[in-house]
Design an enzyme around this catalytic site. Sequence first.
Site, mmCIF file in Angstrom:
data_model
loop_
_atom_site.group_PDB
_atom_site.id
_atom_site.type_symbol
_atom_site.label_atom_id
_atom_site.label_comp_id
_atom_site.label_asym_id
_atom_site.label_seq_id
_atom_site.Cartn_x
_atom_site.Cartn_y
_atom_site.Cartn_z
ATOM 1 N N SER A 256 61.917 -10.132 40.356
ATOM 2 C CA SER A 256 62.214 -8.707 40.088
ATOM 3 C C SER A 256 62.599 -7.990 38.848
ATOM 4 O O SER A 256 63.216 -8.893 37.757
ATOM 5 C CB SER A 256 63.498 -8.588 41.171
ATOM 6 N N ASP A 257 62.474 -7.243 38.543
ATOM 7 C CA ASP A 257 63.088 -6.075 37.891
ATOM 8 C C ASP A 257 64.715 -5.818 37.645
ATOM 9 O O ASP A 257 65.222 -5.918 38.459
ATOM 10 C CB ASP A 257 62.422 -4.725 37.357
ATOM 11 N N TYR A 258 65.058 -5.326 36.498
ATOM 12 C CA TYR A 258 66.454 -4.893 36.400
ATOM 13 C C TYR A 258 66.861 -4.688 37.518
ATOM 14 O O TYR A 258 66.974 -3.711 37.492
ATOM 15 C CB TYR A 258 66.368 -4.841 35.147
ATOM 16 N N ALA A 260 66.491 -4.217 40.653
ATOM 17 C CA ALA A 260 65.119 -3.886 41.505
ATOM 18 C C ALA A 260 65.552 -3.555 43.161
ATOM 19 O O ALA A 260 65.478 -2.751 43.847
ATOM 20 C CB ALA A 260 63.856 -3.894 41.140
#
Length: 713
Positions: A256-258, A260
């Site tokens: 995942s992104d930060y 997210a």
Amino acid sequence: MSRIDALLRAMTLTEKLGQLNLVTANQAITGPSTNAAIDTSIRAGEVGGVFNLWGREAVSATQRLAIEESRLRIPLLFGLDVLHGHRTIFPAPLAETGAFDPDLWTRTARAAAQEAAEDGVSLTFAPMLDVCRDPRWGRLIEGPGEDPHVASIFAQAKVKGFQGWDLRHPGAVAATVKHFCAGGAATAGRDYAAADVSARQLREIYLPPFRAAVMAGCAAIMPAFNSIDGLPMTAHIALLRDYLRNELGFDGVVLSDYTAIQELIEHGVAADRVEAAALALNAGVDMDMVSDAYLENLPDALARGLVKQEQIDAAVRRVLALKEKLGLFDEPFRIATVDAHNPEAAHNLARDSARRSITLLTNHNMLPIGENMRRIAVIGPLADAHMEMLGSWSAAGRAENSVTILEGLKAALPMHDIVHTEGVSLAWDDDRGVAEACELARSADLVVLCLGEAAYMSGEAACRATPDLPGAQQQLAEAVIATETPCVIALTCGRPLMIGDLAERAGALIATWFLGDMAGHAIADVLTGAFNPCARLPITWPRATGQIPIFYAQRSSGRPPDETNPFTSKYLDTPVTPLFPFGHGLSYGAAALENLRLDKEIFFADEKISVAIDVICSGKYARRETIFFFLRDPVASVARPVMELKHWRQIDLAPGDRKTISLTLGVEDFVFPGVDLKPTAEPGAFDLLVGFSAAPEGLLRASLRRAMRPNTA
Ligand code: NOJ
């Protein structure tokens, strides 16, 4: 039993969820919140990877916590955003895309991987593959520009560069391609905002680069922050599971992104962290960056029946498999085995890549700097700005290692009288220094006006509603040009900037983007003519913000713009044409294209067509030329873009050279998503359009007709 099976058997639920937990160590801050007490969590087996940490000692000390103090001794991944170099900073990706050289793209990624690996990094969050047609979006600079074909070639080149042939090689790092997908289509160019793109746009524009990256063997993929059509990418089953895993067969790690996963609540699709974690896991996200939602909330999701144990196991298996591919189980301190690279080679590559990334946009017989230009005034807030040369995401780069434009010119022209003033600051609306700058300009034979953006004005969380010259820079430029001293403008920028009529009024204009450590030397090489500029624009440069999005591969519409007819697709106040088209870029001297020819005009569906064209170098300078090959499909079951880039070729030419470029068109060049979005290639007439850019007036045209084979049965 394999190592991974044995580990899975031995792991508690917490240890499994630990492998899915990617935490930040804060040596760099790349997001809004951070993880607490990571050392304790690592010892407890609650961490699978750490990012924003680098350096032999720091990484080894942290790795030791995992392999000496955690129960199962599973090594950690170490991640970092290595977008355009690690210690040596190369040109920002958009700039480097302008070099249109896949081999160069691979070599800079290779060098960056080597340096990053020496600092303990095993996983990079790069390359960024967001096709973007909106200069307001700050992250445009991190990617390959507007064209899906260019982005696909870029994807392959970068994955190959970062990963090499074998991830076990100690100088290789695992590549995470991002942001999957349509991050570049964020509404109004605003970071994190929703993207509303059609299924067709996904197939035509946003998915192909990721497909290319998967085919090239990328180790990991990061879903974008944005939603598409109301579905956040972090929970997008159709794209993450059905497309990536099932259609493309991607078996690497989706991370995942930060924060997210946590953000699924704010998106409005999850009521709490338990639901958020379950949504992400169900869609196929393996690792949770910073949210801690997998570690803390998947146990409840299991209890509530929102996820199954097998899904957790499958995700853990993929993370462990990546660690195995990287050789971390056998060599957790793989940094110890990395050969020290050659810093001089990295510097040379930085300089070469930087000068090949500079786009000469206009040149009214002003460049290269003439013999008679003895006194040069280097004016502007970006003339002597070390930090700004690097641009955003400069990893372990250091401002003091960069060469400014002023320094570069002084080094290149030691016998010249080179004087400098800032004139105005980068961003303050304060014109008090303009008068002094004009005085200096009047005293000089040539002004090199260094304008543009600070590094922080592009990259993440750096969108601009009005992407123009910040502060009082436009005033400075107009006043300096009014002195009538010959003037070259060098634009340091993360995007095409709206610069009014400066392009016409300045003697020459170059886009230098963010060129990295060797910026100043590279710019001096171009200005003095020691190097003939050869970069071409990977993005259309608008005249006005209101034209955005503007890109060459538009569809025609039923009323294409017509000067003589008001009821056609255009503006009252601005032409529809861009300031500079996709592919635009000048070199010193002149070149021409002639004699476009095909080996046949009518071809059957599966036949190949040979194309040839002659390139002539008529000036007195040797040059590297880039030739673009577009196809136009004027009548199809679905309206096609007015033209689409299918190939490009680069060629080195000496003065007087006439060389032939040949290539082959195959069925794949004619394929597009049909009415049902399935790949199709239709019979009919096509135009092959070949030129130095997408400017319609410069294109040579050849007609061809694709016929179906008569049924011989
Ligand atoms: C957020 C960014 O969107 C992403 O590109 C980056 O990799 C992570 N932060 C980690 O720094």
